[in-house]
Design a protein around this motif. Structure first.
Motif, PDB file in Angstrom:
ATOM      1  N   ASN A 284       2.343  -5.078  -9.874  1.00 10.70           N
ATOM      2  CA  ASN A 284       2.332  -4.808  -8.089  1.00 10.70           C
ATOM      3  C   ASN A 284       2.008  -3.888  -7.805  1.00 10.70           C
ATOM      4  O   ASN A 284       1.409  -3.887  -6.620  1.00 10.70           O
ATOM      5  CB  ASN A 284       3.937  -4.718  -8.609  1.00 10.70           C
ATOM      6  N   GLU A 286      -1.476  -3.894  -7.892  1.00 16.12           N
ATOM      7  CA  GLU A 286      -2.984  -4.486  -7.296  1.00 16.12           C
ATOM      8  C   GLU A 286      -1.935  -6.019  -6.068  1.00 16.12           C
ATOM      9  O   GLU A 286      -2.934  -5.863  -5.500  1.00 16.12           O
ATOM     10  CB  GLU A 286      -3.526  -5.269  -8.616  1.00 16.12           C
ATOM     11  N   HIS A 287      -0.596  -5.963  -5.435  1.00 16.52           N
ATOM     12  CA  HIS A 287      -0.269  -6.659  -5.461  1.00 16.52           C
ATOM     13  C   HIS A 287       0.964  -6.395  -4.397  1.00 16.52           C
ATOM     14  O   HIS A 287       1.543  -7.425  -4.158  1.00 16.52           O
ATOM     15  CB  HIS A 287      -0.155  -8.273  -5.743  1.00 16.52           C
ATOM     16  N   ASN A 288       0.496  -5.711  -3.622  1.00 18.94           N
ATOM     17  CA  ASN A 288       1.613  -4.885  -3.095  1.00 18.94           C
ATOM     18  C   ASN A 288       1.630  -5.290  -1.500  1.00 18.94           C
ATOM     19  O   ASN A 288       0.656  -4.663  -1.152  1.00 18.94           O
ATOM     20  CB  ASN A 288       1.545  -3.119  -2.781  1.00 18.94           C
ATOM     21  N   SER A 289       2.622  -5.719  -1.345  1.00 19.04           N
ATOM     22  CA  SER A 289       2.490  -6.304   0.194  1.00 19.04           C
ATOM     23  C   SER A 289       2.940  -5.437   1.593  1.00 19.04           C
ATOM     24  O   SER A 289       2.195  -5.755   2.503  1.00 19.04           O
ATOM     25  CB  SER A 289       3.435  -7.670   0.065  1.00 19.04           C
ATOM     26  N   ASP A 290       2.684  -4.642   0.747  1.00 16.76           N
ATOM     27  CA  ASP A 290       3.583  -3.051   1.658  1.00 16.76           C
ATOM     28  C   ASP A 290       2.684  -1.634   1.264  1.00 16.76           C
ATOM     29  O   ASP A 290       3.614  -1.325   0.721  1.00 16.76           O
ATOM     30  CB  ASP A 290       4.730  -3.263   2.596  1.00 16.76           C
ATOM     31  N   PRO A 291       2.231  -1.774   2.176  1.00 18.18           N
ATOM     32  CA  PRO A 291       0.941  -0.418   1.561  1.00 18.18           C
ATOM     33  C   PRO A 291       1.986   0.653   1.556  1.00 18.18           C
ATOM     34  O   PRO A 291       1.686   2.170   1.178  1.00 18.18           O
ATOM     35  CB  PRO A 291      -0.004  -0.508   2.444  1.00 18.18           C
ATOM     36  N   PRO A 295       5.013  -0.079  -4.691  1.00 21.58           N
ATOM     37  CA  PRO A 295       5.428  -1.142  -5.391  1.00 21.58           C
ATOM     38  C   PRO A 295       6.452  -0.811  -6.306  1.00 21.58           C
ATOM     39  O   PRO A 295       6.828   0.220  -6.743  1.00 21.58           O
ATOM     40  CB  PRO A 295       3.372  -1.181  -5.902  1.00 21.58           C
TER      41      PRO A 295
END
Length: 734
Positions: A284, A286-291, A295
């Motif tokens: 999560n 490494e793949h956080n859609s909203d920085p 996460p």
């Protein structure tokens, strides 16, 4: 790798329901666990490679967040199978007929009274609990780990084999009517032999799992007699049959992150669930859609053995973004599907992250921190908040009166000046207590037109040291420097330690404040000093508490850094140390042993090398002259079921005499000597400079449990239960 702390080591026999319901479609899509029995051998060992299992679990969880693809398995076959046997009609390993069993026919073997008496009279090995006795069926549990043929019906030998096998949780010992040679068409029904089996399992061996009543090998009937089951006592607990049913959190978010399953028939191992939890967090990150937002991280998990109609389906992992107290939220206890299948759980254990904060920032936290000058100063520096250079002018229109306990304050508080552009800071400077010539707090007014908030407090601290005639904080001894450090507003408040930087920034945007030019009308306050009611522990039959120090009405002395030795009517225990002699200190500690230690500077645990200490609220507390401050204890109930409650109602060192009040208690139980129930009625700063926990020895080894260290989490009304024998440490159910 994060450290996860076990909250309860549990094992048992029931199920699950409600908002985190078992995803039955996902479970049914997975292959059933399988295991292979090497028959006609003297023994079989199924080794468990924990490192490889954890690595495999983490790799799969890191590759995808979707539970449907996380099918941890060895093969797609179902049930149990048998490996290649010896050649047809060849002799096989057997054990001597030590108990003169009637082997043929099969019905006589099952009805043999001698075998039944051997099973019924077998001793239960140390550390184990018997779950069934003298059944005519063997167990089919979770995690087949192999078997050994024994020369005698020896439960201790079988238990020792389980103790030496990583992941073993229980064993089954029984008589089996086995063929003396391998059955084949040319020898379809050979003479039988009474073998004694010791079978190891990586899950609970219960009466419900005893389902293997034998099989046919050609024309030879394999049957079971005198079957006994045992599980590790340390794995049994009432919460073992429960799973977490968590509500939405304080921000109305769902903390539940989903489930994973291991169906490889390996032993039950919480470390594998820990590996999945950590890998899911990393995925999560490494793949956080909203920085701009943190996460979703796995900070708490519940893992258990999932069974369908009492047949193991594997090990399940339920993951959450925050901690949920099992004593309160482990309420799921059963689930059925539409076809009438009963899904149950066992061996349920609960772990929380030991290094990161496991609770969210709640609206109530923001409200509390907005009134905390140190938190406001920290947040101002953290988000580079620039306060305006003007100030508030207050116009007092009337006066209201508030009630206070005891005498007038010894430390006066100045009223705000009404000129513009000043900041008034109360800064406490604590010189070394022994031989000190000055104590207390200095009231400092610092011009703030060109200063940041942190510069104002730094200047105030220096001026306070000068005003009180003590050394500057930088030259104080280490014990006092630790206290002085808490006055520096840019130090990270304990509430924020371990939190994600984005979470801190978001919270600080609501907390950082400065001075603004405005005129407000306010009501001034006056203090009416009077007498306030006291509430020491009183027994149900009206028996009054026994005073130890101070007074229920007006203390005749100042009392600081002192312990009092008490002879109790029954033993109380801290871990494995039990005594009728206890030492109660003015600084919120209770010690069992030859002496007491009233040291005033709290520390993280362990603090005293495993000596038996209860830290109910370890802080620098004080009984003030003419105040209703006291220490007492009350013994309630009838012999065999008595309780003893120790009360503290204190002020704090160097505070106003009628200032912050610390009121809390610790209750021990005669019939549960390892349990202590802590209650907090009011702690003012909620433990931000205190230690709460216990330490001692267990099984000859030093051990400890730390609920908090310098954390503002000791809220008014909080109840805690520490019970080493039940392996529960946490919040008491309300």
């Amino acid at each position: 790798m994060r450290e996860f702390i076990v909250l309860a080591a549990l094992a048992g026999f029931s199920g699950l329901v409600a908002s985190q319901s078992i995803d039955l479609d996902y479970v049914k899509a997975l292959p059933d666990p399988t295991y292979t029995i090497a028959s006609d051998k003297a023994s079989q060992t199924i080794p468990y490679n924990q490192d490889a299992a954890m690595e495999s679990a983490a790799d799969l969880a890191s590759a995808t967040p979707l539970p449907v693809s996380a099918k941890f398995r060895r093969s797609t076959a179902q049930g149990r199978s048998f490996s290649k046997r010896n050649g047809d009609c060849q002799p096989v390993p057997t054990t001597p007929n030590l108990y003169n069993a009637v082997v043929d026919p099969a019905e006589s073997f099952q009805a043999d009274n001698e075998l039944a008496q051997v099973a019924l009279s077998a001793s239960t090995p140390s550390g184990y609990t018997q779950t069934f006795s003298n059944k005519k069926a063997a167990s089919q549990a979770n995690g087949y780990m192999g078997y050994t043929l024994l020369s005698s019906y020896d439960t201790t030998t079988c238990a020792n084999k389980c103790n030496q096998a990583l992941g073993c949780q229980g064993f089954n010992i029984y008589f089996e009517r086995s063929p003396s040679i391998v059955p084949a068409p040319s020898c379809p029904n050979p003479p039988g032999t009474p073998n004694i089996f010791c079978v190891l399992w990586g899950g609970p061996v219960t009466e419900e799992t005893a389902r293997n009543d034998g099989q046919w090998r050609d024309q030879f009937h394999v049957v079971i007699a005198g079957s006994n089951g045992y599980v590790l006592t340390s794995s049994m607990n009432p919460l073992s049959s429960k799973a977490i049913n968590a509500p939405r959190d304080c921000n109305d978010d769902d903390a539940y992150m989903g489930m994973r399953m291991f169906t490889d028939n390996a032993p039950f191992d919480p470390e594998r669930c820990k590996a999945v939890c950590e890998a899911t967090s990393q995925y999560n990150i490494e793949h956080n859609s909203d920085p701009s937002k943190p996460p979703r991280l796995c900070k708490f998990f519940d893992t258990y053995i999932l069974s369908k109609n009492y047949i193991s389906q594997g090990q399940a992992c339920f993951m959450y973004t925050q901690y949920w107290d099992p004593e309160v939220y482990a309420t799921n206890d059963g689930q059925w599907d539409g076809e009438g299948n009963h899904y149950t759980i066992s061996s349920s254990v609960f772990f929380h992250n030991g290094t990161d904060v496991v609770t969210p920032v709640c609206p109530s936290d923001i409200t509390r921190l907005q009134g905390d000058n140190s938190a406001s100063a920290f947040c101002a520096a953290y988000i580079d908040y620039e306060p305006p250079t003007t100030s508030t002018v207050t116009s007092y229109t009337s006066t209201t009166t508030v009630e206070a306990c005891g005498g007038a304050p010894t430390n006066r508080v100045k009223r705000d000046e009404q000129d513009a552009a000043i900041v008034e800071a109360v800064v406490a400077v604590y010189p070394q207590k022994i031989g000190a010539n000055a104590t207390g707090a200095a009231q400092i007014t610092i011009p703030a037109e060109s200063m940041t908030v942190s510069e104002v407090y730094a200047s105030a601290t220096s001026e306070a040291a000068s005003q009180l005639g003590v050394d500057a904080p930088a030259t104080m001894t280490s014990a006092n420097a630790a206290v002085t450090a808490r006055a520096v507003p840019t130090e990270t408040p304990s509430f924020f330690v371990g939190r994600d930087s984005r979470e801190i920034s978001s919270a600080c945007s609501h907390i950082a404040t400065g001075t603004a030019t405005r005129t407000v009308e306010a009501v001034a306050t006056a203090t009416n000093v009077g007498s306030c009611a006291q509430y020491p522990t009183v027994c149900e039959n009206g028996d009054q508490p026994q005073l130890i120090a101070g007074s229920f009405t007006s203390s005749t002395d100042n009392i600081d850094d002192t312990f009092f030795t008490l002879n109790l009517p029954f033993e109380i225990c801290i871990y494995d140390s039990c005594s009728t002699r206890a030492h109660m200190t003015t600084n919120g500690m209770l010690h069992l042993g030859t002496d007491g230690n009233p040291w005033f500077v709290n520390a993280p645990l362990p603090a005293y090398a495993g000596q038996p200490y209860l830290y109910a609220f370890w802080d620098d507390l004080y009984i003030y002259y003419q105040q209703k401050h006291y220490m007492d204890y009350a013994v309630c109930g009838s012999a065999g079921h008595r309780t003893i409650t120790f009360d503290w109602r204190m002020g704090r060192y160097a505070a106003p005499s009628n200032g912050p009040l610390y009121s809390f208690s610790a209750t021990f139980y005669e019939d549960k000597p390892s349990r202590v129930y802590l209650r907090y009625f009011g702690t003012t700063d909620q433990g931000s400079s205190a230690t709460v926990g216990m330490e001692g020895t267990s099984g000859g080894q030093s051990t400890k449990y730390q609920y908090s260290f310098n954390e503002a989490k000791i809220t008014d009304g909080l109840g805690l239960i520490f019970d080493p024998h039940a392996n529960y440490f946490g919040v008491a159910a309300s």
